[in-house]
Scaffold this active site. Structure first.
Site: not given
Length: 164
Positions: A64, A66, A94, A97
């Site tokens: 992701h 991040e 999420c 993360c």
């Protein structure tokens, strides 16, 4: 916006003057991703790391925006320097993360579109960042949501969320 995601004991920190310019950088980074998730890490007023979603390209569901920004940061800086940093991200982190950001000790998270905003457009785990933070008494992280929300949401229209 973030107020809808507020959990007991968690407060939304106010937007700051520099937030929009750094969020624009995260939006630019998102345009490079497999999905429009981008992030920049800022320390002492400067961007020190960047990341965008590369889950498909890398065959890595943890890639992701991040997570990629964290990996970029620690490839060049001591991890403990994240404790004074702010991360700007186009979508609310999420649970994976957000957990990583808590473990890294990131001082502040600023996001554009919330999990609630994104859920009709792309698959989401419906646990907002404030819920993760409320379960992490070890952190005094600040969260600011909704910065350039409309611009971020435009980038998700028509996106197939089958592989975030």
């Amino acid at each position: 916006m973030c107020e809808n995601n507020r959990q007991e004991g968690a407060e939304n920190s106010p937007q700051r003057a520099e937030d929009e310019s750094f969020m624009r950088e995260a939006l630019t980074e998102a345009a490079c991703g497999d999905l429009p998730f981008g992030a920049v890490i800022v320390s002492n007023g400067a961007i020190v790391a960047r990341g965008h979603n590369q889950g498909v390209r890398l065959n890595d569901p943890t890639a992701h925006g991040e997570m990629m920004a964290i990996r970029d940061f620690i490839s060049r800086h001591p991890a403990e320097h994240l404790q004074s940093a702010t991360i700007y991200t186009t979508g609310e982190p999420c649970p994976m993360c957000m957990g990583a950001l808590v473990w890294c000790g990131v001082r502040r998270v600023v996001f554009a579109a919330s999990i609630e905003d994104l859920s009709p457009l792309i698959g989401q785990i419906m646990t907002p960042s404030h819920a993760i933070l409320a379960a992490a008494p070890l952190s005094d992280m600040e969260i600011t949501g909704g910065v350039l929300r409309a611009e971020a949401l435009k980038s998700f229209i028509g996106v197939d969320g089958s592989s975030i």
